[in-house]
Design a protein around this motif. Structure first.
Motif, PDB file in Angstrom:
ATOM      1  N   GLN A   1     -21.338  -1.617 -14.112  1.00 11.49           N
ATOM      2  CA  GLN A   1     -21.484  -1.387 -15.546  1.00 11.49           C
ATOM      3  C   GLN A   1     -21.700   0.101 -15.804  1.00 11.49           C
ATOM      4  N   LYS A   2     -20.995   0.625 -16.779  1.00  8.83           N
ATOM      5  CA  LYS A   2     -21.075   2.059 -17.074  1.00  8.83           C
ATOM      6  C   LYS A   2     -22.380   2.392 -17.774  1.00  8.83           C
ATOM      7  N   LYS A   3     -23.013   3.441 -17.317  1.00 10.30           N
ATOM      8  CA  LYS A   3     -24.245   3.894 -17.945  1.00 10.30           C
ATOM      9  C   LYS A   3     -23.919   4.702 -19.194  1.00 10.30           C
ATOM     10  N   ASP A   4     -24.899   4.793 -20.079  1.00  9.96           N
ATOM     11  CA  ASP A   4     -24.684   5.478 -21.357  1.00  9.96           C
ATOM     12  C   ASP A   4     -24.338   6.949 -21.179  1.00  9.96           C
ATOM     13  N   ASP A   5     -24.869   7.567 -20.126  1.00 10.25           N
ATOM     14  CA  ASP A   5     -24.639   9.004 -19.950  1.00 10.25           C
ATOM     15  C   ASP A   5     -23.436   9.310 -19.065  1.00 10.25           C
ATOM     16  N   GLU A   6     -22.702   8.268 -18.643  1.00 12.77           N
ATOM     17  CA  GLU A   6     -21.524   8.486 -17.822  1.00 12.77           C
ATOM     18  C   GLU A   6     -20.322   8.840 -18.678  1.00 12.77           C
ATOM     19  N   ALA A   7     -19.423   9.645 -18.103  1.00  9.32           N
ATOM     20  CA  ALA A   7     -18.190   9.992 -18.815  1.00  9.32           C
ATOM     21  C   ALA A   7     -17.336   8.741 -18.984  1.00  9.32           C
ATOM     22  N   PRO A   8     -16.563   8.654 -20.058  1.00  6.90           N
ATOM     23  CA  PRO A   8     -15.729   7.466 -20.281  1.00  6.90           C
ATOM     24  C   PRO A   8     -14.614   7.363 -19.257  1.00  6.90           C
ATOM     25  N   MET A   9     -14.156   6.152 -19.001  1.00  8.26           N
ATOM     26  CA  MET A   9     -13.002   5.965 -18.137  1.00  8.26           C
ATOM     27  C   MET A   9     -11.754   6.366 -18.899  1.00  8.26           C
ATOM     28  N   LEU A  10     -10.927   7.196 -18.300  1.00  9.71           N
ATOM     29  CA  LEU A  10      -9.770   7.746 -18.992  1.00  9.71           C
ATOM     30  C   LEU A  10      -8.472   7.291 -18.325  1.00  9.71           C
ATOM     31  N   LYS A  11      -7.440   7.135 -19.136  1.00 10.65           N
ATOM     32  CA  LYS A  11      -6.111   6.876 -18.602  1.00 10.65           C
ATOM     33  C   LYS A  11      -5.434   8.217 -18.330  1.00 10.65           C
ATOM     34  N   VAL A  12      -4.736   8.299 -17.202  1.00 11.70           N
ATOM     35  CA  VAL A  12      -4.068   9.547 -16.851  1.00 11.70           C
ATOM     36  C   VAL A  12      -2.644   9.263 -16.394  1.00 11.70           C
ATOM     37  N   ILE A  13      -1.810  10.294 -16.486  1.00  9.62           N
ATOM     38  CA  ILE A  13      -0.463  10.256 -15.920  1.00  9.62           C
ATOM     39  C   ILE A  13      -0.455  11.219 -14.739  1.00  9.62           C
ATOM     40  N   PRO A  14      -0.363  10.707 -13.516  1.00 13.69           N
ATOM     41  CA  PRO A  14      -0.367  11.591 -12.338  1.00 13.69           C
ATOM     42  C   PRO A  14       1.036  12.121 -12.022  1.00 13.69           C
ATOM     43  N   PHE A  15       1.087  13.351 -11.548  1.00 12.78           N
ATOM     44  CA  PHE A  15       2.350  13.961 -11.141  1.00 12.78           C
ATOM     45  C   PHE A  15       2.271  14.281  -9.650  1.00 12.78           C
ATOM     46  N   SER A  16       3.184  13.725  -8.881  1.00  9.53           N
ATOM     47  CA  SER A  16       3.178  13.936  -7.432  1.00  9.53           C
ATOM     48  C   SER A  16       3.560  15.364  -7.092  1.00  9.53           C
ATOM     49  N   ASN A  17       3.062  15.831  -5.983  1.00  6.94           N
ATOM     50  CA  ASN A  17       3.403  17.155  -5.493  1.00  6.94           C
ATOM     51  C   ASN A  17       4.833  17.143  -4.984  1.00  6.94           C
ATOM     52  N   ALA A  18       5.657  18.012  -5.511  1.00  7.16           N
ATOM     53  CA  ALA A  18       7.080  18.037  -5.145  1.00  7.16           C
ATOM     54  C   ALA A  18       7.299  18.383  -3.684  1.00  7.16           C
ATOM     55  N   PHE A  19       6.299  18.958  -3.038  1.00 13.31           N
ATOM     56  CA  PHE A  19       6.475  19.395  -1.659  1.00 13.31           C
ATOM     57  C   PHE A  19       6.025  18.341  -0.649  1.00 13.31           C
ATOM     58  N   THR A  20       5.697  17.142  -1.109  1.00 15.35           N
ATOM     59  CA  THR A  20       5.235  16.116  -0.175  1.00 15.35           C
ATOM     60  C   THR A  20       6.305  15.059   0.088  1.00 15.35           C
ATOM     61  N   LEU A  21       7.560  15.360  -0.246  1.00 10.71           N
ATOM     62  CA  LEU A  21       8.641  14.430   0.070  1.00 10.71           C
ATOM     63  C   LEU A  21       9.067  14.589   1.529  1.00 10.71           C
ATOM     64  N   LYS A  22       9.476  13.481   2.134  1.00  8.47           N
ATOM     65  CA  LYS A  22       9.982  13.525   3.495  1.00  8.47           C
ATOM     66  C   LYS A  22      11.371  14.169   3.507  1.00  8.47           C
ATOM     67  N   LYS A  23      11.874  14.516   4.656  1.00 10.06           N
ATOM     68  CA  LYS A  23      13.173  15.171   4.766  1.00 10.06           C
ATOM     69  C   LYS A  23      14.314  14.293   4.259  1.00 10.06           C
ATOM     70  N   ASP A  24      14.136  12.969   4.339  1.00 13.33           N
ATOM     71  CA  ASP A  24      15.196  12.081   3.865  1.00 13.33           C
ATOM     72  C   ASP A  24      15.106  11.829   2.366  1.00 13.33           C
ATOM     73  N   GLY A  25      14.145  12.493   1.711  1.00 20.50           N
ATOM     74  CA  GLY A  25      14.020  12.356   0.262  1.00 20.50           C
ATOM     75  C   GLY A  25      13.062  11.288  -0.195  1.00 20.50           C
ATOM     76  N   SER A  26      12.542  10.487   0.727  1.00 21.17           N
ATOM     77  CA  SER A  26      11.603   9.442   0.334  1.00 21.17           C
ATOM     78  C   SER A  26      10.188  10.002   0.284  1.00 21.17           C
ATOM     79  N   PRO A  27       9.339   9.471  -0.601  1.00 25.43           N
ATOM     80  CA  PRO A  27       7.968   9.982  -0.695  1.00 25.43           C
ATOM     81  C   PRO A  27       7.106   9.421   0.429  1.00 25.43           C
ATOM     82  N   TYR A  28       6.029  10.095   0.724  1.00 25.21           N
ATOM     83  CA  TYR A  28       5.063   9.541   1.652  1.00 25.21           C
ATOM     84  C   TYR A  28       4.396   8.332   0.997  1.00 25.21           C
ATOM     85  N   ASP A  29       3.749   7.507   1.814  1.00 23.99           N
ATOM     86  CA  ASP A  29       3.147   6.283   1.289  1.00 23.99           C
ATOM     87  C   ASP A  29       2.198   6.597   0.130  1.00 23.99           C
ATOM     88  N   VAL A  30       1.400   7.640   0.301  1.00 21.22           N
ATOM     89  CA  VAL A  30       0.496   8.051  -0.769  1.00 21.22           C
ATOM     90  C   VAL A  30       0.719   9.544  -1.002  1.00 21.22           C
TER      91      VAL A  30
END
Length: 281
Positions: A1-30
């Motif tokens: 349960q969130k406490k009154d003084d805790e920051a709210p839970m926020l929705k975000v749009i994550p952007f992957s690092n372009a340099f973490t793709l494998k040589k075959d063009g597929s992304p790493y698992d995470v």
């Protein structure tokens, strides 16, 4: 349960690092996260600190084409493009949108090979820049072709910006549009990038009749609902749902929707979208 003084839970749009793709063009698992955008919510705005993101994010458009309606031919070479990116970042741009195929009415047809040859060298140069703010800036690739999207992401782009919401320029839908949809969805899923899906109906200057949606626009609290808004909800909403449901779907937080102001709409329709955009959420 969130406490009154805790920051709210926020929705975000994550952007992957372009340099973490494998040589075959597929992304790493995470894949590692380059950055993220916070979705601003009026119920939590008062709790947000100023370092948690701007209320309005700015996209700068870099058209690597000779015939775009706004800046055709001005930034088609790498040196001019890099100067534009540097200036745009100084002026507050949060993302650079790069396109190699003009979508203005009557624009010349561009081959897939030529489109790739226009955008990839610029993206590559941005990622190789000695200016850290340029090198690390978010890049969206403005294309409706999966081959161009894939090549751009492998060069360092982070977002697919598709003015046809995956379905290609043909309107109304056909087996061709279904194939285009599947291919772009597959690439977005494979590369793990956010996508901007825009409402349009083929050529930007055509198919502006939304009268059929009048019957689906009952009054809402005594206020009439504008047909173009109903059309966007149904036509674009259907594509978004199709992208985020079923096997091989995209994560919902990967999808950014664009109502397509200026595309297949008349002046009154464009103004209606500006006035009532909140009704589309």
């Amino acid at each position: 349960q969130k406490k009154d003084d805790e920051a709210p839970m926020l929705k975000v749009i994550p952007f992957s690092n372009a340099f973490t793709l494998k040589k075959d063009g597929s992304p790493y698992d995470v894949p590692s996260t380059l950055t993220y955008w916070t979705l601003r919510n009026s119920t939590v705005l008062s709790s947000l600190s100023k370092d948690q993101g701007k209320a309005t994010l700015i996209m700068a458009t870099l058209n690597a084409t000779p015939d775009s309606f706004s800046d055709g031919g001005k930034h088609s070479n790498v040196a001019d493009a890099l100067k534009y990116v540097e200036d745009a970042i100084k002026d507050g741009a949060d993302i650079i949108d790069i396109g190699g195929y003009s979508t203005r009415p009557g624009a010349a047809v561009v081959s897939t090979k030529d489109e790739i040859s226009r955008v990839v060298p610029i993206i590559t140069a941005i990622r190789a820049s000695d200016n850290e703010s340029v090198k690390s800036v978010l890049i969206s690739i403005d294309t409706f072709r999966w081959e161009v999207a894939e090549a751009a992401i492998l060069a360092g782009a982070n977002v697919i910006n598709d003015v046809y919401a995956f379905s290609g320029p043909q309107y109304p839908s056909s087996p061709t549009t279904e194939a285009a949809y599947s291919d772009m969805k597959r690439i977005a899923r494979k590369m793990n990038v956010p996508v901007i899906m825009m409402h349009s109906r083929g050529d930007a200057g055509s198919n502006k009749d939304y009268s059929l949606f009048t019957a689906f626009s009952p009054s809402k609290g005594g206020k009439a609902v504008v047909p173009v808004l109903q059309a966007i909800k149904l036509e674009l909403g259907t594509k978004v749902m199709k992208a985020t449901e079923g096997s091989g779907c995209l994560r919902r937080w990967q999808v950014i929707v664009d109502p397509g102001i200026g595309f297949s709409k008349n002046e009154a329709d464009n103004l209606a979208i500006l006035r009532h955009a909140h009704d589309l959420v």
